[in-house]
Design a protein around this motif. Structure first.
Motif, PDB file in Angstrom:
ATOM      1  N   SER A  33       3.488   7.752  -6.722  1.00  6.98           N
ATOM      2  CA  SER A  33       2.528   7.249  -7.713  1.00  6.98           C
ATOM      3  C   SER A  33       1.167   6.986  -7.081  1.00  6.98           C
ATOM      4  CB  SER A  33       3.042   5.951  -8.343  1.00  6.98           C
ATOM      5  OG  SER A  33       4.291   6.146  -8.956  1.00  6.98           O
ATOM      6  N   SER A  34       0.123   7.141  -7.881  1.00  6.66           N
ATOM      7  CA  SER A  34      -1.234   6.939  -7.402  1.00  6.66           C
ATOM      8  C   SER A  34      -1.521   5.457  -7.137  1.00  6.66           C
ATOM      9  CB  SER A  34      -2.229   7.456  -8.441  1.00  6.66           C
ATOM     10  OG  SER A  34      -3.548   7.095  -8.095  1.00  6.66           O
ATOM     11  N   THR A  35      -2.394   5.205  -6.157  1.00  5.26           N
ATOM     12  CA  THR A  35      -2.829   3.835  -5.858  1.00  5.26           C
ATOM     13  C   THR A  35      -4.237   3.570  -6.378  1.00  5.26           C
ATOM     14  OG1 THR A  35      -3.663   4.553  -3.703  1.00  5.26           O
ATOM     15  CG2 THR A  35      -1.420   3.684  -3.776  1.00  5.26           C
ATOM     16  N   ALA A  36      -4.806   4.502  -7.162  1.00  2.80           N
ATOM     17  CA  ALA A  36      -6.186   4.349  -7.647  1.00  2.80           C
ATOM     18  C   ALA A  36      -6.321   3.076  -8.472  1.00  2.80           C
ATOM     19  CB  ALA A  36      -6.582   5.563  -8.477  1.00  2.80           C
ATOM     20  N   PRO A  41      -2.900  -0.244 -17.847  1.00  3.65           N
ATOM     21  CA  PRO A  41      -1.658  -0.889 -17.388  1.00  3.65           C
ATOM     22  C   PRO A  41      -0.439   0.016 -17.520  1.00  3.65           C
ATOM     23  CG  PRO A  41      -2.950  -2.434 -18.680  1.00  3.65           C
ATOM     24  CD  PRO A  41      -3.643  -1.104 -18.783  1.00  3.65           C
ATOM     25  N   ASN A  42       0.369   0.006 -16.461  1.00  2.00           N
ATOM     26  CA  ASN A  42       1.668   0.669 -16.434  1.00  2.00           C
ATOM     27  C   ASN A  42       1.604   2.192 -16.549  1.00  2.00           C
ATOM     28  OD1 ASN A  42       3.263  -1.784 -16.194  1.00  2.00           O
ATOM     29  ND2 ASN A  42       2.592  -2.203 -18.299  1.00  2.00           N
ATOM     30  N   THR A  43       0.458   2.775 -16.233  1.00  2.00           N
ATOM     31  CA  THR A  43       0.335   4.234 -16.248  1.00  2.00           C
ATOM     32  C   THR A  43       0.533   4.831 -14.856  1.00  2.00           C
ATOM     33  OG1 THR A  43      -2.067   4.087 -15.989  1.00  2.00           O
ATOM     34  CG2 THR A  43      -1.213   4.222 -18.240  1.00  2.00           C
ATOM     35  N   GLN A  44       0.623   3.982 -13.823  1.00  2.00           N
ATOM     36  CA  GLN A  44       0.808   4.455 -12.462  1.00  2.00           C
ATOM     37  C   GLN A  44       2.059   3.828 -11.839  1.00  2.00           C
ATOM     38  OE1 GLN A  44      -3.916   5.365 -11.479  1.00  2.00           O
ATOM     39  NE2 GLN A  44      -2.872   3.739 -10.371  1.00  2.00           N
ATOM     40  N   ARG A 153       0.349  -1.940  -9.639  1.00  2.00           N
ATOM     41  CA  ARG A 153       0.255  -2.303  -8.223  1.00  2.00           C
ATOM     42  C   ARG A 153       1.622  -2.313  -7.535  1.00  2.00           C
ATOM     43  NH1 ARG A 153      -4.420  -3.985  -5.928  1.00  2.00           N
ATOM     44  NH2 ARG A 153      -3.193  -4.663  -4.136  1.00  2.00           N
ATOM     45  N   ALA A 154       2.686  -2.352  -8.291  1.00  2.00           N
ATOM     46  CA  ALA A 154       4.020  -2.414  -7.693  1.00  2.00           C
ATOM     47  C   ALA A 154       4.233  -1.211  -6.783  1.00  2.00           C
ATOM     48  CB  ALA A 154       5.098  -2.452  -8.781  1.00  2.00           C
ATOM     49  N   GLY A 155       4.536  -1.474  -5.521  1.00  2.00           N
ATOM     50  CA  GLY A 155       4.749  -0.395  -4.565  1.00  2.00           C
ATOM     51  C   GLY A 155       3.509   0.032  -3.801  1.00  2.00           C
TER      52      GLY A 155
END
Length: 484
Positions: A33-36, A41-44, A153-155
Motif C-alpha cells: 500500500s502507498s504511504t502518500a 480515508p481508508n483508500t490506502q 497510516r496503518a502499516g
C-alpha cells in the motif's frame, strides 16, 4: 553525554526522547500500500493493513536499508540478526490487536547524536533504533458523539529512535531533536514533515535531587513541533516539582500536551513492557543483514554533517561552532558552499548566514531553501563589501531591499540608492584636509595622546562624505595626515 546540569529550583531534570521517524519508502513496511500523505480515508489500506484473515506480512527491503543508513550515520552497531515482535494492546485504530515492532533484539543498537546548545557541544547516547509499523488514526472532530477510524497510516514504516536519559534541560532536548531531525532528512530516510506526522517525539521527563536515583518519569506523547516540545517539557518539569514539594508522589503515566493551554494532562497510567506481552512474531522470520549489504549501504552514504563540518574547519578556516551551524541541514550546507565558492569569503558568508539571513528566516518561519536572497546574490553582496564598493551598513540596506523584493540586482540597488562608497583618493584627501582644518582642537588633542579625539575626527569625516567614504580608508588616510 551531558556532563553539567543546570538545576531548576534546586532539582535536576532528567529527559530522554523516543522519536518516531516515518521512513521515506513509497510503500508500507509489510504491504504494498502507498504511504502518500493526504489520500481520502481508508483508500490506502490493503487486506494486510486491515488484518483480514489469511493475510501475511512481507518485509519492505527499503525500510531495512534506511535503518542501516541511520545506524551507520550515528556510529551504532547494525545487528546482523534482529527479531520482530508483537506488541499487544487494544485500540480502535489498531486492526490486528497488536503492533509489529522490535523488542529484545533491535536492528540498530547504540550510537550517539552530537549537537550544540549555544556554543557548548553536547552528545546524547542512543539506546536503540528499531523498525515498526504505525497504527491508524482516530478522528474525533468531525463526528458528533462518534469516532471515525482512518487506516491509511496503518502499516506505515517507522524507525523509533530511543535516547538514553542524558538530557538535563528542555533546551538540550530541543537541540537534540533538531539535530536528529536534520540528520534523518540529510540521509534521505525521512522527509521530516512534522505537520504531517513524519517526525514526532515522546518526551520522558523526571526530576530528582542532585545525586539521588532517577525519579519517576512521565511520558509526554506525540509532540510534533520543537516549540511544543520545549513548552511541554518546561510545564511538566514545574508540575512535577510542585507536586513533590507539596508532598505528593509522582505516578508513572502517559500524558498529553495541550498547546492551547500550554499544560500537560494524564491520559493513562504508563504501561511497562510486560503489559504489552511482547513475543516474537510467528509470521516474520528473523531479519538477517549480511555484512555485504551494510558495506553497499555505506558506499552510497552522503558526506555526513560532522565530516562536512570538519572539512569546513580544515579547508575554510571556520571555527567549530560556525562549521556546525553551516551543517545544520543539507540545504543550509549547500547554500553556504555555493555562496562561499562564488565570493571566496567563507567566514563572511558564515557570518551573514548565522546573522542577518537566519534572523530573517526564523522571523518568517522559512527554511533556507525558501530564502528570497539566493546564494549567488548573497555572494555578490559580500564581494561588494570586500572590494570597498559598499559599507557594511550600506550592505544591510541592500540586503533589506533584496529580501523584500524591492530589487533583484545588487549593483543596481547600490547605484539607485546612492550607497556606493567614495573610491577617489584625491577627492577624499581634499575632504579630510577640510575636516582637519575645521577641527584644530581635536587635532591638537590627538597629538597630545587622546585617542578619543581621533574617533571624533573619523566621525566628522564620515559626516562630511555623507557616509559614503570607506571607513578603513578614512582611518588610514587620517592617521597618515596626522603624523605628517
Amino acid at each position: 553525554m551531558t556532563t553539567q546540569s543546570k538545576l531548576v529550583r534546586g532539582w535536576e531534570v532528567v529527559i530522554g526522547l523516543e522519536t518516531h521517524a516515518q521512513l521515506s519508502t513509497q510503500s508500507k513496511i509489510f504491504s504494498g500500500s502507498s504511504t502518500a500523505f493526504g489520500a481520502a480515508p481508508n483508500t490506502q489500506a490493503s487486506a494486510v493493513d486491515l488484518a483480514l484473515p489469511g493475510t501475511l506480512p512481507v518485509m519492505n527491503r527499503g525500510a531495512v536499508e534506511r535503518a542501516i543508513r541511520f545506524g551507520l550515520a550515528v556510529g551504532a552497531h547494525v545487528a546482523p540478526l534482529s527479531i520482530f515482535a508483537r506488541k499487544n494492546y487494544f485500540y480502535p485504530d489498531l486492526p490486528k490487536g497488536y503492533q509489529i515492532s522490535q523488542y529484545e533484539i533491535p536492528v540498530v543498537q547504540g550510537g550517539s547524536i552530537e549537537f550544540y546548545v549555544g556554543d557548548a557541544r553536547h552528545e546524547v547516547r542512543l539506546t536503540r533504533a528499531h523498525l515498526e509499523e504505525d497504527a491508524g488514526k482516530s478522528l474525533h472532530e468531525d463526528y458528533h458523539g462518534l469516532t471515525g477510524i482512518d487506516l491509511n497510516r496503518a502499516g506505515t514504516p517507522l524507525l523509533e529512535i530511543v535516547s538514553e536519559p542524558d538530557m538535563r534541560s528542555s533546551a538540550e532536548a530541543v537541540e537534540y531533536a533538531r539535530a536528529l531531525h536534520a540528520l534523518v532528512v540529510w540521509l534521505g530516510i525521512c522527509d521530516g514533515n512534522m505537520q504531517e506526522g513524519s517526525f514526532r517525539c515522546d518526551a520522558n521527563v523526571s526530576v530528582r535531587r542532585p545525586g539521588d536515583p532517577f525519579g519517576t518519569r512521565r511520558e509526554i506523547k506525540n509532540l510534533n513541533s520543537f516549540r511544543f516540545l520545549q513548552q511541554a517539557i518546561d510545564y511538566e518539569i514545574n508540575w512535577q516539582i510542585d507536586r513533590i514539594e507539596d508532598g505528593f508522589e509522582i505516578q508513572q503515566a502517559t500524558v498529553l500536551f495541550n498547546p492551547d493551554t500550554g499544560e500537560t494532562r494524564a491520559m493513562r497510567t504508563k504501561e511497562d513492557a510486560h503489559d504489552y506481552r511482547y513475543f516474537p512474531d510467528p509470521d516474520l522470520p528473523p531479519l538477517l543483514i549480511a555484512p555485504e549489504w551494510v558495506e553497499r549501504v555505506k558506499g552510497g552514504m552522503p558526506e555526513l554533517p560532522g565530516v562536512m563540518a570538519e572539512r569546513f574547519q580544515r579547508e575554510d578556516g571556520l571555527p567549530a561552532y560556525d562549521a556546525s551551524m553551516m551543517t545544520q541541514s543539507l540545504a543550509f550546507a549547500r547554500f553556504y558552499e555555493a555562496a562561499r565558492s562564488a565570493c571566496g569569503q567563507p567566514k563572511l558568508v558564515a557570518n551573514w548566514l548565522m546573522g542577518e539571513v537566519s534572523r530573517r528566516l526564523n522571523a518568517e518561519g522559512r527554511g533556507i531553501d525558501a530564502s528570497p536572497v539566493d546564494a549567488a546574490t548573497l555572494a555578490k553582496l559580500i564581494s561588494r563589501i570586500q572590494d570597498g564598493t559598499i559599507s557594511n551598513n550600506g550592505a544591510r540596506q541592500v540586503f533589506d531591499a533584496l529580501w523584500t523584493g524591492e530589487g533583484t540586482d545588487v549593483d543596481a540597488l547600490i547605484e539607485a540608492r546612492g550607497l556606493k562608497q567614495m573610491s577617489d583618493t584625491g577627492a577624499l584627501e581634499a575632504i579630510l584636509d577640510e575636516v582637519l582644518a575645521a577641527n584644530a582642537k581635536s587635532v591638537e588633542e590627538f597629538r597630545a595622546g587622546k585617542e578619543k579625539a581621533f574617533n571624533a575626527l573619523v566621525g566628522q569625516a564620515m559626516k562630511a562624505t555623507k557616509g559614503k567614504a570607506n571607513p578603513a580608508q578614512v582611518n588610514e588616510l587620517l592617521r597618515r595626515k596626522l603624523q605628517q
